[in-house]
Design a protein around this motif. Structure first.
Motif, PDB file in Angstrom:
ATOM      1  N   UNK A  29      14.789  67.554-101.649  1.00  0.00           N
ATOM      2  CA  UNK A  29      15.672  67.243-101.177  1.00  0.00           C
ATOM      3  C   UNK A  29      16.406  65.983-100.699  1.00  0.00           C
ATOM      4  N   UNK A  30      17.645  66.006-100.906  1.00  0.00           N
ATOM      5  CA  UNK A  30      18.193  63.940-100.727  1.00  0.00           C
ATOM      6  C   UNK A  30      19.507  63.599-100.305  1.00  0.00           C
ATOM      7  N   UNK A  31      19.881  63.103 -99.929  1.00  0.00           N
ATOM      8  CA  UNK A  31      21.242  62.549 -99.556  1.00  0.00           C
ATOM      9  C   UNK A  31      21.070  60.874 -99.547  1.00  0.00           C
ATOM     10  N   UNK A  71      18.567  51.653-103.432  1.00  0.00           N
ATOM     11  CA  UNK A  71      18.762  51.590-104.635  1.00  0.00           C
ATOM     12  C   UNK A  71      19.215  50.664-105.216  1.00  0.00           C
ATOM     13  N   UNK A  72      19.093  50.350-106.682  1.00  0.00           N
ATOM     14  CA  UNK A  72      19.358  49.281-107.661  1.00  0.00           C
ATOM     15  C   UNK A  72      20.682  49.481-108.089  1.00  0.00           C
ATOM     16  N   UNK A  73      21.123  48.024-108.098  1.00  0.00           N
ATOM     17  CA  UNK A  73      22.253  47.995-108.861  1.00  0.00           C
ATOM     18  C   UNK A  73      22.735  48.964-109.750  1.00  0.00           C
ATOM     19  N   UNK A  74      21.193  49.095-111.131  1.00  0.00           N
ATOM     20  CA  UNK A  74      22.214  50.288-112.007  1.00  0.00           C
ATOM     21  C   UNK A  74      21.686  51.808-111.241  1.00  0.00           C
ATOM     22  N   UNK A  75      21.422  51.904-110.254  1.00  0.00           N
ATOM     23  CA  UNK A  75      21.377  53.345-110.236  1.00  0.00           C
ATOM     24  C   UNK A  75      22.800  54.277-109.222  1.00  0.00           C
ATOM     25  N   UNK A  76      24.091  53.434-109.304  1.00  0.00           N
ATOM     26  CA  UNK A  76      25.276  54.238-108.634  1.00  0.00           C
ATOM     27  C   UNK A  76      24.886  55.455-109.097  1.00  0.00           C
ATOM     28  N   UNK A  77      25.078  55.917-110.499  1.00  0.00           N
ATOM     29  CA  UNK A  77      25.363  57.441-110.815  1.00  0.00           C
ATOM     30  C   UNK A  77      24.173  58.737-109.762  1.00  0.00           C
ATOM     31  N   UNK A  78      22.655  57.873-109.661  1.00  0.00           N
ATOM     32  CA  UNK A  78      22.341  59.040-108.678  1.00  0.00           C
ATOM     33  C   UNK A  78      22.538  58.749-107.108  1.00  0.00           C
ATOM     34  N   UNK A  79      23.645  57.151-106.595  1.00  0.00           N
ATOM     35  CA  UNK A  79      24.080  57.497-104.948  1.00  0.00           C
ATOM     36  C   UNK A  79      25.366  58.083-105.176  1.00  0.00           C
ATOM     37  N   UNK A  82      23.721  62.205-105.077  1.00  0.00           N
ATOM     38  CA  UNK A  82      23.280  62.294-103.660  1.00  0.00           C
ATOM     39  C   UNK A  82      24.369  62.804-102.909  1.00  0.00           C
ATOM     40  N   UNK A  83      25.290  61.882-102.825  1.00  0.00           N
ATOM     41  CA  UNK A  83      26.350  61.927-102.000  1.00  0.00           C
ATOM     42  C   UNK A  83      27.620  63.457-102.427  1.00  0.00           C
ATOM     43  N   UNK A  84      26.947  63.813-103.167  1.00  0.00           N
ATOM     44  CA  UNK A  84      27.654  65.514-103.953  1.00  0.00           C
ATOM     45  C   UNK A  84      29.236  65.115-104.145  1.00  0.00           C
ATOM     46  N   UNK A  85      29.388  63.601-104.829  1.00  0.00           N
ATOM     47  CA  UNK A  85      30.315  63.024-105.394  1.00  0.00           C
ATOM     48  C   UNK A  85      30.406  63.232-106.976  1.00  0.00           C
TER      49      UNK A  85
END
Length: 159
Positions: A29-31, A71-79, A82-85
């Motif tokens: 699980x992640x957030x 997270x790295x600058x290239x991981x905005x989509x992962x953020x 996991x934020x539910x956006x």
């Protein structure tokens, strides 16, 4: 004081972006969270803050462990995922840090075992005893004033 005023003021503090992961009964699980900080060098402790309505709260309480993935600058989509956006299902490949689930490509992975728990307001603070760390080169993903950003090498924050 209005909630919006408080949120706007807190948004003026630039932070890194993390994804907190845990393994509960074989399910990862992640957030996304930016409420993370180091607490102590001896012993090595960090703290994360998890909202009372977040499903992650129960997962960490049950597992007794968590990993902070910076997270790295290239991981905005992962953020955002996991934020539910991002609502559509995506396959995320997790790594492993001596048994702790990690986000591959994160610039730092810090696995912890819960040392203490404090309930304050509408959040639970988990103080984690650091067990393992893995570091990669790269620039961090940043969050400021409700927007993602990145460092411009040799200059200032670029949003």
């Amino acid at each position: 004081m209005e909630d919006r005023l408080f949120r706007n003021a807190m948004g003026k503090f630039a932070t890194g972006v993390t994804v907190i992961t845990t393994n509960r009964n074989g399910n990862i699980h992640g957030m996304t969270a930016n409420a993370f900080m180091s607490v102590s060098l001896a012993p090595k402790l960090v703290v994360i803050s998890v909202g009372e309505k977040a499903s992650m709260l129960e997962h960490i309480q049950h597992s007794g462990t968590f990993t902070v993935n910076i997270l790295s600058a290239q991981q905005q989509e992962l953020s955002m995922l996991f934020a539910g956006q991002i609502k559509d299902k995506r396959h995320v490949k997790f790594g492993d840090l001596q048994g702790a689930p990690t986000i591959e490509g994160a610039i730092a992975q810090v696995s912890c075992e819960v040392a203490s728990t404090f309930i304050e307001g509408d959040h639970t603070l988990f103080i984690g005893r650091v067990k393992n760390i893995h570091i990669e080169d790269g620039e961090p993903l940043l969050f400021f004033n409700g927007q993602y950003g990145a460092l411009a090498v040799g200059t200032t924050l670029q949003i």
